[in-house]
Design a protein around this motif. Structure first.
Motif, PDB file in Angstrom:
ATOM      1  N   LEU A   1       0.829  -1.125   0.020  1.00  0.00           N
ATOM      2  CA  LEU A   1      -0.086   0.003  -0.107  1.00  0.00           C
ATOM      3  C   LEU A   1       0.957   1.248   0.006  1.00  0.00           C
ATOM      4  CD1 LEU A   1      -2.707   1.221   0.244  1.00  0.00           C
ATOM      5  CD2 LEU A   1      -2.757   1.119   2.627  1.00  0.00           C
ATOM      6  N   MET A   2       1.731   1.247   0.961  1.00  0.00           N
ATOM      7  CA  MET A   2       2.956   2.335   0.756  1.00  0.00           C
ATOM      8  C   MET A   2       3.191   2.510  -0.400  1.00  0.00           C
ATOM      9  SD  MET A   2       6.145   3.009   3.348  1.00  0.00           S
ATOM     10  CE  MET A   2       5.169   3.912   4.603  1.00  0.00           C
ATOM     11  N   GLY A   3       3.919   1.494  -1.002  1.00  0.00           N
ATOM     12  CA  GLY A   3       4.560   1.570  -2.318  1.00  0.00           C
ATOM     13  C   GLY A   3       3.575   2.233  -3.483  1.00  0.00           C
ATOM     14  N   GLN A   4       2.469   1.966  -3.349  1.00  0.00           N
ATOM     15  CA  GLN A   4       1.419   2.510  -4.437  1.00  0.00           C
ATOM     16  C   GLN A   4       1.274   3.783  -4.221  1.00  0.00           C
ATOM     17  OE1 GLN A   4       0.420   0.579  -6.737  1.00  0.00           O
ATOM     18  NE2 GLN A   4       1.029  -1.686  -5.989  1.00  0.00           N
ATOM     19  N   ILE A   5       1.195   4.241  -2.850  1.00  0.00           N
ATOM     20  CA  ILE A   5       0.860   5.291  -2.803  1.00  0.00           C
ATOM     21  C   ILE A   5       2.100   6.411  -3.187  1.00  0.00           C
ATOM     22  CG2 ILE A   5       0.470   7.613  -0.910  1.00  0.00           C
ATOM     23  CD1 ILE A   5      -0.858   5.434   0.726  1.00  0.00           C
ATOM     24  N   TYR A   6       3.415   6.032  -2.787  1.00  0.00           N
ATOM     25  CA  TYR A   6       4.611   6.709  -3.270  1.00  0.00           C
ATOM     26  C   TYR A   6       4.349   6.721  -4.785  1.00  0.00           C
ATOM     27  CZ  TYR A   6       6.830   7.539   1.355  1.00  0.00           C
ATOM     28  OH  TYR A   6       7.231   7.748   2.409  1.00  0.00           O
ATOM     29  N   LEU A   7       4.186   5.779  -5.467  1.00  0.00           N
ATOM     30  CA  LEU A   7       4.280   5.552  -7.035  1.00  0.00           C
ATOM     31  C   LEU A   7       3.188   6.658  -7.477  1.00  0.00           C
ATOM     32  CD1 LEU A   7       5.548   3.903  -9.441  1.00  0.00           C
ATOM     33  CD2 LEU A   7       3.726   2.314  -9.177  1.00  0.00           C
ATOM     34  N   GLU A   8       1.906   6.568  -6.702  1.00  0.00           N
ATOM     35  CA  GLU A   8       1.132   7.668  -7.323  1.00  0.00           C
ATOM     36  C   GLU A   8       1.781   9.264  -7.318  1.00  0.00           C
ATOM     37  OE1 GLU A   8      -2.480   7.514  -5.313  1.00  0.00           O
ATOM     38  OE2 GLU A   8      -2.662   5.406  -5.867  1.00  0.00           O
ATOM     39  N   ARG A   9       2.695   9.377  -6.378  1.00  0.00           N
ATOM     40  CA  ARG A   9       3.060  10.772  -6.255  1.00  0.00           C
ATOM     41  C   ARG A   9       4.413  10.741  -6.994  1.00  0.00           C
ATOM     42  NH1 ARG A   9       3.863  12.868  -0.290  1.00  0.00           N
ATOM     43  NH2 ARG A   9       3.988  14.751  -1.382  1.00  0.00           N
ATOM     44  N   LYS A  10       4.888   9.585  -7.954  1.00  0.00           N
ATOM     45  CA  LYS A  10       5.848   9.582  -8.652  1.00  0.00           C
ATOM     46  C   LYS A  10       7.493   9.902  -7.850  1.00  0.00           C
ATOM     47  CE  LYS A  10       3.918  11.596 -12.939  1.00  0.00           C
ATOM     48  NZ  LYS A  10       2.820  10.307 -12.614  1.00  0.00           N
ATOM     49  N   ASN A  11       7.203   9.311  -6.582  1.00  0.00           N
ATOM     50  CA  ASN A  11       8.287   9.633  -5.428  1.00  0.00           C
ATOM     51  C   ASN A  11       8.892   7.878  -5.556  1.00  0.00           C
ATOM     52  OD1 ASN A  11      10.082   9.614  -3.475  1.00  0.00           O
ATOM     53  ND2 ASN A  11       8.567  10.860  -2.230  1.00  0.00           N
ATOM     54  N   TYR A  12       9.708   7.807  -6.911  1.00  0.00           N
ATOM     55  CA  TYR A  12      10.107   6.642  -6.969  1.00  0.00           C
ATOM     56  C   TYR A  12      11.395   5.895  -6.042  1.00  0.00           C
ATOM     57  CZ  TYR A  12       8.082   8.039 -11.456  1.00  0.00           C
ATOM     58  OH  TYR A  12       7.111   8.288 -12.260  1.00  0.00           O
ATOM     59  N   PRO A  13      12.221   6.625  -5.458  1.00  0.00           N
ATOM     60  CA  PRO A  13      13.041   5.851  -4.463  1.00  0.00           C
ATOM     61  C   PRO A  13      12.429   5.170  -3.132  1.00  0.00           C
ATOM     62  CG  PRO A  13      13.937   7.955  -5.524  1.00  0.00           C
ATOM     63  CD  PRO A  13      12.653   7.901  -5.896  1.00  0.00           C
ATOM     64  N   GLN A  14      11.261   6.085  -2.933  1.00  0.00           N
ATOM     65  CA  GLN A  14      10.612   5.689  -1.751  1.00  0.00           C
ATOM     66  C   GLN A  14       9.567   4.646  -2.136  1.00  0.00           C
ATOM     67  OE1 GLN A  14      11.319   8.591  -2.134  1.00  0.00           O
ATOM     68  NE2 GLN A  14      11.775   9.926  -0.257  1.00  0.00           N
ATOM     69  N   ALA A  15       9.058   4.493  -3.220  1.00  0.00           N
ATOM     70  CA  ALA A  15       8.128   3.431  -3.827  1.00  0.00           C
ATOM     71  C   ALA A  15       9.004   2.133  -4.106  1.00  0.00           C
ATOM     72  CB  ALA A  15       7.705   3.745  -5.173  1.00  0.00           C
ATOM     73  N   LEU A  16      10.313   2.067  -4.591  1.00  0.00           N
ATOM     74  CA  LEU A  16      11.190   1.273  -4.674  1.00  0.00           C
ATOM     75  C   LEU A  16      11.509   0.439  -3.179  1.00  0.00           C
ATOM     76  CD1 LEU A  16      13.712   2.214  -7.371  1.00  0.00           C
ATOM     77  CD2 LEU A  16      12.239  -0.006  -7.257  1.00  0.00           C
ATOM     78  N   THR A  17      11.936   1.251  -1.999  1.00  0.00           N
ATOM     79  CA  THR A  17      12.048   0.992  -1.018  1.00  0.00           C
ATOM     80  C   THR A  17      10.957   0.243  -0.441  1.00  0.00           C
ATOM     81  OG1 THR A  17      13.401   2.886  -0.576  1.00  0.00           O
ATOM     82  CG2 THR A  17      12.620   1.648   1.577  1.00  0.00           C
ATOM     83  N   ALA A  18       9.835   0.607  -0.497  1.00  0.00           N
ATOM     84  CA  ALA A  18       8.574  -0.068   0.001  1.00  0.00           C
ATOM     85  C   ALA A  18       8.447  -1.324  -0.535  1.00  0.00           C
ATOM     86  CB  ALA A  18       7.368   0.937  -0.116  1.00  0.00           C
ATOM     87  N   PHE A  19       8.331  -1.298  -1.690  1.00  0.00           N
ATOM     88  CA  PHE A  19       8.200  -2.739  -2.702  1.00  0.00           C
ATOM     89  C   PHE A  19       9.330  -3.690  -2.322  1.00  0.00           C
ATOM     90  CE2 PHE A  19       5.680  -0.077  -5.842  1.00  0.00           C
ATOM     91  CZ  PHE A  19       4.503  -0.333  -5.332  1.00  0.00           C
ATOM     92  N   HIS A  20      10.801  -3.325  -2.124  1.00  0.00           N
ATOM     93  CA  HIS A  20      11.669  -4.081  -1.777  1.00  0.00           C
ATOM     94  C   HIS A  20      11.507  -4.865  -0.495  1.00  0.00           C
ATOM     95  CE1 HIS A  20      14.591  -4.258  -5.000  1.00  0.00           C
ATOM     96  NE2 HIS A  20      14.539  -2.741  -5.213  1.00  0.00           N
ATOM     97  N   LYS A  21      11.137  -4.075   0.520  1.00  0.00           N
ATOM     98  CA  LYS A  21      10.600  -4.842   1.653  1.00  0.00           C
ATOM     99  C   LYS A  21       9.426  -5.356   1.804  1.00  0.00           C
ATOM    100  CE  LYS A  21      12.503  -0.952   4.650  1.00  0.00           C
ATOM    101  NZ  LYS A  21      12.452   0.322   5.671  1.00  0.00           N
ATOM    102  N   GLY A  22       8.399  -5.178   1.055  1.00  0.00           N
ATOM    103  CA  GLY A  22       7.381  -6.132   0.919  1.00  0.00           C
ATOM    104  C   GLY A  22       7.653  -7.107   0.072  1.00  0.00           C
TER     105      GLY A  22
END
Length: 409
Positions: free
Chosen positions: A361-382
């Protein structure tokens, strides 16, 4: 000669056709759907178990005892036949028992009718159920002609109607009994009968009538100061109004429960209630957006109370509701903050599936904001959690590829 032979053949053919027509007509008549065999419960035949002229002379105590023992034995014989696979033979024996039960009084007969009717319903023997129902109705008519009606018999009639799945007839009889109990000021029986009526309506998904019965029960509980019953009836009403898709009524009932639990200092029940109230307000907000703030408020109360009580799974549920609302209102920063707390709650609850979904969920929200580094971090932890669970690994791998595909080169 030929002319005479021709006349004989013509006459014979005509006679045969007429015979066939008569036979066909008789066959069609015998197969007419309007022709039903007589009810086996209304057959008047001399039975060796009965003394002579039982209609003209009541049975003595000894005769009643002997007949009752014989009928109990018939019931056992019918049960044995049913277990052996002889369904028709079983019901033939039961019908004989039922015909004779009337000589022991209406109450015994009705109880036996209900018992056999329940078995007939289970076996999908519609004709037998019809015969039994008709007999119960006949006894009911006789009972209601008495002034006043026999209360024990009325209750037995209601039970028998329930057993043959005739709810409206059952309710009618129970309502008559209810009126008599109220006239007698028999509070315990009034409550018991109202509960039976309410549950009958509930069993047949008649939520408005079920609610009416439980609202009456609630008033009686309030009047008598019975707080335990108040909670029981409020919980049942909350369920009924939820099933009936009446969120406004459900909110009213659940707020009463909240008040009782707070007065009792029983806070453990509050997170669930607040979650349900928030959901009700969210449903109402579809037509009245101003009520969305009430949904927010109740979800927040559910989250904070659950967190204080260390109900981390429940806190996670409330946070997910809040995140969804924040996103729907474009409050992305608040949604991200709530998702970070959601991860903490899932970790504290040792809910690894919930934790995996929270990172997603966190990765999806970061992805919507085009905040790619944080999205990658969230998806990697997932992905790390998914690998431990051996579940949804491909999903997170695909999400990581998706982020890399969207990142500016």
């Amino acid at each position: 000669m030929l002319r005479r032979l021709s006349k004989i053949i013509t006459a014979t053919t005509t006679f045969l056709l007429l015979c066939n027509s008569v036979t066909l007509a008789q066959t069609e008549k015998s197969q007419s759907p309007d022709q039903f065999p007589p009810s086996p419960l209304e057959i008047n035949t001399v039975d060796p178990l009965l003394p002579r002229n039982p209609e003209n002379q009541p049975l003595s105590a000894q005769q009643r005892q002997q007949l009752e023992a014989a009928l109990d034995k018939l019931n056992q014989e019918a049960t044995a036949k049913l277990q052996a696979g002889d369904t028709q033979g079983a019901f033939n024996t039961w019908n004989r028992e039922l015909r004779l039960r009337r000589y022991l009084g209406a109450l015994q007969e009705v109880q036996a009718l209900g018992r056999v009717g329940a078995i007939a319903y289970q076996k999908n023997d519609r004709l037998e159920v019809q015969y039994i129902t008709e007999r119960i109705q006949k006894i009911q008519k006789q009972a209601q002609s008495q002034k006043p009606p026999d209360l024990d018999l009325l209750q037995a009639l209601g039970q028998a109607y329930q057993q043959v799945r005739s709810p409206q007839n059952a309710v009618d009889v129970y309502n008559q009994a209810l009126a008599m109990f109220r006239q007698q000021q028999n509070a315990a029986k009034e409550v018991e009968t109202l509960q039976t009526i309410g549950n009958l309506h509930l069993d047949w998904f008649d939520y408005p009538k079920a609610a009416a019965s439980y609202e009456q029960l609630l008033k009686l509980a309030v009047a008598s100061g019975d707080s335990t019953s108040q909670v029981t009836y409020l919980q049942q009403l909350a369920y009924i109004y939820e099933q009936a898709k009446q969120p406004q009524q459900a909110i009213k009932i659940r707020n009463q429960l909240v008040q009782i639990y707070q007065n009792q200092n029983n806070l453990t029940q509050l997170p669930n209630l607040k979650l349900a109230i928030g959901s009700d307000y969210e449903s109402l907000a579809r037509e009245n957006p101003n009520l969305l703030q009430e949904a927010f408020a109740n979800y927040q109360q559910a989250y904070t109370t659950a967190w204080q009580l260390q109900q981390y799974v429940r806190a996670g549920e409330a946070l997910q509701k809040l995140i969804a609302l924040y996103r729907s209102q474009g409050q992305i920063e608040e949604a991200l903050q709530a998702s970070q707390i959601l991860i903490q709650s899932q970790q504290l609850a040792s809910n690894f599936y919930g934790l995996m979904n929270a990172y997603d969920l966190m990765g999806q929200i970061y992805l919507e904001r085009k905040n790619y580094p944080q999205a990658l971090t969230a998806f990697h932890k997932g992905l790390e959690v998914a690998q431990q669970l051996k579940y949804e690994e491909n999903h997170f791998s695909e999400q990581i590829k998706k982020v890399y595909g969207q990142m500016p080169q």
